[in-house]
Design a protein around this motif. Structure first.
Motif, PDB file in Angstrom:
ATOM      1  N   THR A  39       0.830  -1.212   0.000  1.00 26.80           N
ATOM      2  CA  THR A  39       0.000   0.000   0.000  1.00 26.80           C
ATOM      3  C   THR A  39       0.866   1.265   0.000  1.00 26.80           C
ATOM      4  N   GLY A  40       2.134   1.120  -0.383  1.00 26.04           N
ATOM      5  CA  GLY A  40       3.053   2.268  -0.401  1.00 26.04           C
ATOM      6  C   GLY A  40       2.920   3.047  -1.698  1.00 26.04           C
ATOM      7  N   PHE A  41       1.787   3.709  -1.883  1.00 26.34           N
ATOM      8  CA  PHE A  41       1.499   4.389  -3.153  1.00 26.34           C
ATOM      9  C   PHE A  41       2.123   5.782  -3.251  1.00 26.34           C
ATOM     10  N   SER A  42       2.649   6.282  -2.138  1.00 18.52           N
ATOM     11  CA  SER A  42       3.282   7.602  -2.149  1.00 18.52           C
ATOM     12  C   SER A  42       4.649   7.513  -2.822  1.00 18.52           C
ATOM     13  N   PRO A  43       5.258   8.654  -3.215  1.00 14.83           N
ATOM     14  CA  PRO A  43       6.621   8.608  -3.762  1.00 14.83           C
ATOM     15  C   PRO A  43       7.606   7.936  -2.812  1.00 14.83           C
ATOM     16  N   GLU A  44       7.446   8.188  -1.503  1.00 17.02           N
ATOM     17  CA  GLU A  44       8.346   7.559  -0.531  1.00 17.02           C
ATOM     18  C   GLU A  44       8.130   6.045  -0.504  1.00 17.02           C
ATOM     19  N   GLY A  45       6.869   5.634  -0.561  1.00 18.92           N
ATOM     20  CA  GLY A  45       6.581   4.211  -0.560  1.00 18.92           C
ATOM     21  C   GLY A  45       7.110   3.514  -1.797  1.00 18.92           C
ATOM     22  N   ILE A  46       6.986   4.163  -2.930  1.00 15.27           N
ATOM     23  CA  ILE A  46       7.481   3.579  -4.174  1.00 15.27           C
ATOM     24  C   ILE A  46       9.002   3.459  -4.139  1.00 15.27           C
ATOM     25  N   ASP A  47       9.668   4.459  -3.571  1.00 11.00           N
ATOM     26  CA  ASP A  47      11.131   4.381  -3.454  1.00 11.00           C
ATOM     27  C   ASP A  47      11.550   3.260  -2.508  1.00 11.00           C
ATOM     28  N   LEU A  48      10.817   3.072  -1.411  1.00 13.13           N
ATOM     29  CA  LEU A  48      11.126   1.980  -0.498  1.00 13.13           C
ATOM     30  C   LEU A  48      10.987   0.639  -1.212  1.00 13.13           C
ATOM     31  N   ARG A  49       9.936   0.499  -1.987  1.00  8.58           N
ATOM     32  CA  ARG A  49       9.748  -0.731  -2.750  1.00  8.58           C
ATOM     33  C   ARG A  49      10.919  -0.954  -3.714  1.00  8.58           C
ATOM     34  N   THR A  50      11.367   0.105  -4.350  1.00 11.96           N
ATOM     35  CA  THR A  50      12.475  -0.010  -5.303  1.00 11.96           C
ATOM     36  C   THR A  50      13.755  -0.464  -4.612  1.00 11.96           C
ATOM     37  N   VAL A  51      14.045   0.113  -3.462  1.00 13.93           N
ATOM     38  CA  VAL A  51      15.262  -0.239  -2.733  1.00 13.93           C
ATOM     39  C   VAL A  51      15.232  -1.710  -2.309  1.00 13.93           C
ATOM     40  N   LEU A  52      14.115  -2.142  -1.729  1.00 16.05           N
ATOM     41  CA  LEU A  52      14.030  -3.518  -1.255  1.00 16.05           C
ATOM     42  C   LEU A  52      14.003  -4.503  -2.419  1.00 16.05           C
ATOM     43  N   SER A  53      13.330  -4.139  -3.482  1.00 19.39           N
ATOM     44  CA  SER A  53      13.285  -5.025  -4.644  1.00 19.39           C
ATOM     45  C   SER A  53      14.677  -5.200  -5.237  1.00 19.39           C
ATOM     46  N   ARG A  54      15.448  -4.123  -5.309  1.00 17.29           N
ATOM     47  CA  ARG A  54      16.811  -4.202  -5.831  1.00 17.29           C
ATOM     48  C   ARG A  54      17.679  -5.082  -4.929  1.00 17.29           C
ATOM     49  N   ALA A  55      17.450  -5.001  -3.614  1.00 15.95           N
ATOM     50  CA  ALA A  55      18.229  -5.836  -2.687  1.00 15.95           C
ATOM     51  C   ALA A  55      17.930  -7.318  -2.901  1.00 15.95           C
ATOM     52  N   ILE A  56      16.681  -7.644  -3.159  1.00 13.02           N
ATOM     53  CA  ILE A  56      16.330  -9.042  -3.451  1.00 13.02           C
ATOM     54  C   ILE A  56      17.069  -9.516  -4.692  1.00 13.02           C
ATOM     55  N   ALA A  57      17.135  -8.668  -5.698  1.00 12.27           N
ATOM     56  CA  ALA A  57      17.736  -9.060  -6.972  1.00 12.27           C
ATOM     57  C   ALA A  57      19.254  -9.143  -6.911  1.00 12.27           C
ATOM     58  N   THR A  58      19.874  -8.350  -6.034  1.00 10.88           N
ATOM     59  CA  THR A  58      21.343  -8.237  -6.073  1.00 10.88           C
ATOM     60  C   THR A  58      22.046  -8.794  -4.845  1.00 10.88           C
ATOM     61  N   GLN A  59      21.326  -9.088  -3.782  1.00 11.66           N
ATOM     62  CA  GLN A  59      21.940  -9.579  -2.550  1.00 11.66           C
ATOM     63  C   GLN A  59      21.421 -10.988  -2.248  1.00 11.66           C
ATOM     64  N   PRO A  60      22.145 -12.017  -2.647  1.00  8.40           N
ATOM     65  CA  PRO A  60      21.666 -13.392  -2.450  1.00  8.40           C
ATOM     66  C   PRO A  60      21.321 -13.722  -0.997  1.00  8.40           C
ATOM     67  N   SER A  61      22.085 -13.190  -0.059  1.00  8.27           N
ATOM     68  CA  SER A  61      21.809 -13.511   1.346  1.00  8.27           C
ATOM     69  C   SER A  61      20.482 -12.898   1.793  1.00  8.27           C
ATOM     70  N   PHE A  62      20.169 -11.709   1.282  1.00  9.04           N
ATOM     71  CA  PHE A  62      18.898 -11.058   1.611  1.00  9.04           C
ATOM     72  C   PHE A  62      17.741 -11.845   0.997  1.00  9.04           C
ATOM     73  N   ASN A  63      17.913 -12.236  -0.251  1.00  6.40           N
ATOM     74  CA  ASN A  63      16.897 -13.055  -0.912  1.00  6.40           C
ATOM     75  C   ASN A  63      16.652 -14.330  -0.113  1.00  6.40           C
ATOM     76  N   ARG A  64      17.734 -14.987   0.305  1.00  4.29           N
ATOM     77  CA  ARG A  64      17.579 -16.265   1.000  1.00  4.29           C
ATOM     78  C   ARG A  64      16.921 -16.085   2.358  1.00  4.29           C
ATOM     79  N   THR A  65      17.297 -15.035   3.076  1.00  6.86           N
ATOM     80  CA  THR A  65      16.698 -14.785   4.389  1.00  6.86           C
ATOM     81  C   THR A  65      15.194 -14.611   4.276  1.00  6.86           C
ATOM     82  N   LEU A  66      14.760 -13.767   3.328  1.00 11.37           N
ATOM     83  CA  LEU A  66      13.328 -13.550   3.157  1.00 11.37           C
ATOM     84  C   LEU A  66      12.637 -14.818   2.670  1.00 11.37           C
TER      85      LEU A  66
END
Length: 499
Positions: free
Chosen positions: A344-371
């Motif tokens: 429900t993060g429809f604000s610019p701040e929410g969209i940026d948070l989604r972008t940061v976390l999504s990028r971490a899933i894609a680029t940080q294997p340990s983060f992906n595995r933990t989640l």
């Protein structure tokens, strides 16, 4: 017949619990209010840990044959999906299978084991005394009573059992209304379609029979009031606002709204009454977790109830159900709330948070595995009482591959050895004559095996005691055979009542 267990609720959780009890040698009756199975498929996702549970009872093949595998899952509907392929499991994927079919398969499994399922019967109340619980039931031919040693409420978020037992269900109220529609689409989007824009979130999933499920939430759905039942026109308008088109939707078979009210039962056990599944925890259906956690509740509880009734369990075994599973329910609530914030993060701040976390899933294997391990239940760890216990104690045992079973019965990996009616004691010493051969107990089988592959966390382990639910109860590393047998005997003294 007071040594039986009454399970209230004939959904997936209640059916799996009933099957586990029968495998443990306990009579069980399932009371289900619905005269027939609900063909509307609320849950679609079967997670890796649930597939492991099914495999530990030899019940997984029909699910694998019918379900559609996907190599991951989503967290908060982020653009980058979690990758399950690195997970340490024979099932590094989710299966898409409608809940109605999951329930049908589990009911067949339970009936084959001798479970009695009474459909069209409704529990109206219960009364507990020092020796049993009396359950009042309204049946098709009138009211009647049943007595049982224990009653388990698997009857959903509005649990009659929970209310009758006086168990509080505290939490937070709904502030978001998601929506879903099972419809026909004349021009469906590509598989795995997800869209997130300032206008809202939309996910589209293919269902059997040519139907599609549309699930989403929009900024106008961040509300505490009830706007009425969802209509096809409303679903079409929301879909168009988010995706720019309605995909030719028509002929709805189910339209529904659901909220993010999040609650956790104050007690998972109160005397002779226990709760599992949605009766114990309510949350927003994010990531397809709910049914899976409920099945894992049942898997933890079934063998403990059976061992208690069969007389070989220590006095406090049943108390460990709440001690182990209620923290899992709290973790479920935390993870679901976190996903709601992202969805429900429809604000610019929410969209940026989604972008940061999504990028971490894609680029940080340990983060992906933990989640991924958290979402799938593979990370569940029951802390041991003894802080000096081996680090494996309380963890989920993987499906250890064995080099040679020799003349022993059983399979070539651990899951094939697990059983609902007792622990497995693994002798991994490689000795021709097992130093553990004399440790016989009710509720125990001993197997001598050699590992087929090197595993860093199991390299020094010479013996391990594995619970019926697949978690490690004890692991021994001492190189002395006599000391190893002595340590194993002490572990068994804690897990088994003396014969």
């Amino acid at each position: 017949m007071e040594q039986q267990v009454i399970v209230v609720g004939g959904g997936p959780v209640g059916l799996w619990l009933a099957a586990e009890l029968r495998l443990g040698g306990v009579p069980v009756t399932v009371i289900e209010e619905r005269p027939e199975r609900d063909e509307r498929s609320k849950a679609l996702t079967v997670h890796p840990r649930t597939l492991e549970i099914l495999a530990s009872r030899g019940a997984h093949q029909p699910f694998l044959a019918e379900g559609t595998p996907f190599p991951g899952g989503h967290f908060g509907a982020l653009d980058d999906r979690l990758d399950f392929t690195p997970l340490d499991t024979p099932f590094p994927y989710t299966l898409a299978l409608p809940q109605a079919r999951t329930e049908e398969l589990l009911e067949g499994h339970a009936l084959a084991l001798g479970v009695e399922v009474r459909r069209g019967h409704r529990v109206t109340g219960l009364a507990e005394d020092p020796t049993a619980v009396t359950v009042r039931v309204a049946g098709p031919e009138g009211p009647y009573e049943l007595r049982a040693a224990y009653v388990v409420g698997c009857d959903g978020t509005r649990s009659t059992v929970r209310a009758a037992a006086g168990i509080d269900f505290p939490g937070t109220p709904s502030t978001v209304l998601g929506w879903l529609g099972d419809v026909t689409l004349d021009t469906p989007p590509p598989p795995g379609f997800t869209a997130f824009t300032p206008a809202g979130l939309l996910m589209v999933v293919a269902l059997p029979g040519g139907l599609f499920r549309l699930v989403g939430v929009t900024p106008q759905d961040l509300r505490t009031d009830w706007p009425g039942d969802l209509t096809l026109d409303e679903l079409r308008a929301r879909t168009t606002a988010i995706a720019g088109r309605d995909f030719g939707m028509r002929d709805p078979v189910w339209l529904s709204r659901f909220g993010n009210a999040t609650r956790l039962a104050e007690h998972y056990r109160l005397g002779r009454v226990l709760l599992a599944g949605d009766a114990a925890h309510q949350h927003f259906p994010a990531g397809g977790v709910g049914m899976n956690v409920g099945l894992q509740d049942a898997h933890n509880l079934g063998w403990k109830l059976a061992a208690t009734l069969r007389g070989w369990a220590p006095d406090d075994l049943l108390d460990t159900y709440q001690a182990e599973r209620r923290p899992v329910g709290a973790d479920l609530a935390e993870g679901s709330r976190a996903q709601v914030a992202l969805m429900t993060g429809f604000s610019p701040e929410g969209i940026d948070l989604r972008t940061v976390l999504s990028r971490a899933i894609a680029t940080q294997p340990s983060f992906n595995r933990t989640l991924a391990e958290r979402l799938t239940g593979l990370a569940v760890h029951y802390p041991p009482r003894d802080p000096s216990a081996h680090p494996l104690t309380g963890t989920r045992a993987p499906d250890l591959a064995f080099a040679d079973a020799g003349d022993e019965p059983g399979g070539s990996s651990l899951f094939a050895l697990l059983r609902a009616d007792g622990y497995v004691l693994l002798d991994l010493t490689g000795r021709a004559v097992s130093p553990l051969r004399d440790l016989a107990r009710t509720g125990l089988t001993v197997h001598s095996r050699s590992l087929a592959e090197s595993r860093s966390d199991w390299t020094a382990v010479r013996a391990a005691l594995v619970r019926p639910d697949g978690h490690v109860a004890w692991a021994g590393t001492t190189p002395d055979d006599a000391a190893l047998a002595s340590a194993a005997n002490r572990a068994l003294t804690a897990t088994h009542r003396e014969p």
